[in-house]
Design a protein around this motif. Structure first.
Motif, PDB file in Angstrom:
ATOM      1  N   VAL A 182      55.065  64.431  42.307  1.00 32.37           N
ATOM      2  CA  VAL A 182      54.638  63.607  41.154  1.00 32.37           C
ATOM      3  C   VAL A 182      53.252  62.835  41.942  1.00 32.37           C
ATOM      4  CG1 VAL A 182      55.185  61.116  40.442  1.00 32.37           C
ATOM      5  CG2 VAL A 182      56.762  62.844  40.342  1.00 32.37           C
ATOM      6  N   VAL A 183      53.274  62.700  43.112  1.00 27.23           N
ATOM      7  CA  VAL A 183      51.854  62.287  43.696  1.00 27.23           C
ATOM      8  C   VAL A 183      50.967  62.915  43.542  1.00 27.23           C
ATOM      9  CG1 VAL A 183      50.933  61.150  45.820  1.00 27.23           C
ATOM     10  CG2 VAL A 183      53.215  60.746  45.080  1.00 27.23           C
ATOM     11  N   VAL A 184      51.046  64.413  44.010  1.00 30.59           N
ATOM     12  CA  VAL A 184      49.944  65.373  44.159  1.00 30.59           C
ATOM     13  C   VAL A 184      49.461  65.578  42.634  1.00 30.59           C
ATOM     14  CG1 VAL A 184      49.368  67.472  44.932  1.00 30.59           C
ATOM     15  CG2 VAL A 184      50.497  66.217  46.208  1.00 30.59           C
ATOM     16  N   GLY A 185      50.506  65.792  41.734  1.00 25.23           N
ATOM     17  CA  GLY A 185      50.231  65.987  40.340  1.00 25.23           C
ATOM     18  C   GLY A 185      49.387  64.960  39.867  1.00 25.23           C
ATOM     19  N   ASN A 186      49.749  63.939  39.780  1.00 21.28           N
ATOM     20  CA  ASN A 186      49.086  62.490  39.202  1.00 21.28           C
ATOM     21  C   ASN A 186      47.669  62.494  39.973  1.00 21.28           C
ATOM     22  OD1 ASN A 186      50.937  61.928  37.214  1.00 21.28           O
ATOM     23  ND2 ASN A 186      52.047  60.718  38.574  1.00 21.28           N
ATOM     24  N   ILE A 187      47.404  62.611  41.215  1.00 19.53           N
ATOM     25  CA  ILE A 187      46.156  62.300  41.977  1.00 19.53           C
ATOM     26  C   ILE A 187      45.311  63.438  41.688  1.00 19.53           C
ATOM     27  CG2 ILE A 187      45.294  62.261  44.374  1.00 19.53           C
ATOM     28  CD1 ILE A 187      47.360  60.541  45.226  1.00 19.53           C
ATOM     29  N   SER A 188      45.893  64.485  41.306  1.00 20.95           N
ATOM     30  CA  SER A 188      44.616  65.695  41.242  1.00 20.95           C
ATOM     31  C   SER A 188      43.746  65.326  39.986  1.00 20.95           C
ATOM     32  CB  SER A 188      45.644  67.041  41.004  1.00 20.95           C
ATOM     33  OG  SER A 188      46.430  66.819  39.667  1.00 20.95           O
ATOM     34  N   ILE A 189      44.257  64.699  38.870  1.00 23.79           N
ATOM     35  CA  ILE A 189      43.427  64.532  37.704  1.00 23.79           C
ATOM     36  C   ILE A 189      42.448  63.772  37.933  1.00 23.79           C
ATOM     37  CG2 ILE A 189      43.354  63.801  35.332  1.00 23.79           C
ATOM     38  CD1 ILE A 189      46.432  64.425  35.224  1.00 23.79           C
ATOM     39  N   PRO A 190      42.314  62.547  38.675  1.00 24.03           N
ATOM     40  CA  PRO A 190      41.141  61.817  38.727  1.00 24.03           C
ATOM     41  C   PRO A 190      40.235  62.389  40.065  1.00 24.03           C
ATOM     42  CG  PRO A 190      43.174  60.484  39.592  1.00 24.03           C
ATOM     43  CD  PRO A 190      43.421  61.615  38.803  1.00 24.03           C
ATOM     44  N   VAL A 191      40.950  63.188  41.002  1.00 23.42           N
ATOM     45  CA  VAL A 191      40.143  63.889  41.950  1.00 23.42           C
ATOM     46  C   VAL A 191      39.411  65.043  41.178  1.00 23.42           C
ATOM     47  CG1 VAL A 191      40.285  65.579  43.886  1.00 23.42           C
ATOM     48  CG2 VAL A 191      41.682  63.187  43.939  1.00 23.42           C
ATOM     49  N   ALA A 192      40.084  65.617  40.248  1.00 29.58           N
ATOM     50  CA  ALA A 192      39.315  66.759  39.582  1.00 29.58           C
ATOM     51  C   ALA A 192      38.316  66.236  38.886  1.00 29.58           C
ATOM     52  CB  ALA A 192      40.343  67.589  38.936  1.00 29.58           C
ATOM     53  N   VAL A 193      38.320  65.081  38.040  1.00 32.88           N
ATOM     54  CA  VAL A 193      37.055  64.746  37.561  1.00 32.88           C
ATOM     55  C   VAL A 193      36.111  64.220  38.354  1.00 32.88           C
ATOM     56  CG1 VAL A 193      36.684  62.661  36.024  1.00 32.88           C
ATOM     57  CG2 VAL A 193      38.975  63.885  35.452  1.00 32.88           C
ATOM     58  N   MET A 194      36.285  63.501  39.495  1.00 34.36           N
ATOM     59  CA  MET A 194      35.337  63.155  40.349  1.00 34.36           C
ATOM     60  C   MET A 194      34.652  64.358  40.948  1.00 34.36           C
ATOM     61  SD  MET A 194      36.864  59.582  42.122  1.00 34.36           S
ATOM     62  CE  MET A 194      37.999  60.374  43.066  1.00 34.36           C
ATOM     63  N   ALA A 195      35.220  65.314  41.122  1.00 39.43           N
ATOM     64  CA  ALA A 195      34.602  66.624  41.810  1.00 39.43           C
ATOM     65  C   ALA A 195      33.907  67.445  40.767  1.00 39.43           C
ATOM     66  CB  ALA A 195      35.867  67.373  42.353  1.00 39.43           C
ATOM     67  N   GLY A 196      34.077  67.077  39.635  1.00 40.65           N
ATOM     68  CA  GLY A 196      33.283  67.873  38.406  1.00 40.65           C
ATOM     69  C   GLY A 196      34.348  68.929  37.757  1.00 40.65           C
ATOM     70  N   LEU A 197      35.498  69.232  38.202  1.00 39.35           N
ATOM     71  CA  LEU A 197      36.139  70.613  37.941  1.00 39.35           C
ATOM     72  C   LEU A 197      36.851  70.106  36.359  1.00 39.35           C
ATOM     73  CD1 LEU A 197      38.144  71.029  41.235  1.00 39.35           C
ATOM     74  CD2 LEU A 197      36.188  72.149  40.529  1.00 39.35           C
ATOM     75  N   ILE A 198      37.058  68.790  36.055  1.00 35.61           N
ATOM     76  CA  ILE A 198      37.173  68.724  34.680  1.00 35.61           C
ATOM     77  C   ILE A 198      36.215  67.664  34.278  1.00 35.61           C
ATOM     78  CG2 ILE A 198      38.875  67.528  33.191  1.00 35.61           C
ATOM     79  CD1 ILE A 198      41.055  68.029  35.140  1.00 35.61           C
TER      80      ILE A 198
END
Length: 230
Positions: free
Chosen positions: A211-227
């Motif tokens: 749950v934690v990794v799945g939810n955190i991955s979204i803002p991290v991916a946006v900030m990294a430019g992956l999304i």
């Protein structure tokens, strides 16, 4: 049925709830429903990795439920309110039972997650309010699109670094809450045995990590430019 029989039928559950074990059972059952919702909500949100069309179609499907969606939201809100109420009442009841702090509290045997349950709960409740204002109502979003363009709302929302960091911190706190809560849920409903305890603890840790990794991955991916907005 006589009034005495009716009163007896009602007073039984009331007496059960008034005891610590009753409140713990209520917290376990409501916590189970909330955990399942968190997992389902995460799975729905992870569709952002499949592109704008997939996520937006998912949002349109939910929106198309109309009154049913509001009924589900109302039930979830009632479950959350019941969970919080039982938790606060249990905490107050335990404090009244031992008004004077013990000389030796035994905190060494308690996990950090267990000690912070009473604090993480209200903070997470405040986060839920912010989350609704951010991505559902849009009043806390700097560039909210009301045309069910959820993909754009998520990306532009998490491009705001303070918002992303707040979400990441909140998910860390959710992890602490779940780590103790999922394990306690099994104990509260009587599922406790030396043979199964290590497995249950491992399942609680695995579920929390997903749950934690799945939810955190979204803002991290946006900030990294992956999304990003295409």
């Amino acid at each position: 049925m006589s009034s005495a029989a009716i009163q007896g039928a009602v007073s039984g559950p009331v007496r059960f709830y008034q005891a610590n074990v009753g409140k713990k059972a209520v917290m376990a059952v409501t916590g189970c429903f909330l955990f399942l919702f968190v997992v389902g909500h995460m799975i729905g949100n992870l569709q952002i990795y499949l592109g704008p069309e997939k996520l937006n179609n998912y949002a349109k499907f939910l929106h198309g439920l109309g009154g049913t969606l509001w009924l589900i939201r109302g039930v979830l809100l009632a479950i959350l309110a019941t969970h919080i109420t039982a938790a606060v009442q249990l905490w107050l009841q335990n404090r009244r039972a031992r008004p004077n702090a013990y000389v030796k509290t035994g905190r060494v045997q308690m996990t950090y997650a267990a000690r912070t349950m009473i604090f993480s709960g209200p903070i997470l409740a405040a986060f839920i309010v912010y989350h609704l204002l951010h991505f559902t109502v849009g009043s806390a979003h700097p560039d909210f699109n009301h045309e069910l363009d959820v993909y754009r709302n998520v990306v532009t929302g998490f491009q705001q670094i303070p918002a992303s960091l707040f979400y990441i911190a909140a998910m860390g706190l959710l992890g602490l809450h779940l780590l103790h809560g999922v394990w306690s849920m099994f104990q509260s409903v009587g599922v406790s045995h030396p043979r199964y305890t290590p497995l249950l603890k491992s399942l609680a840790m695995l579920g929390t990590l997903v749950v934690v990794v799945g939810n955190i991955s979204i803002p991290v991916a946006v900030m990294a430019g992956l999304i990003s907005i295409r």
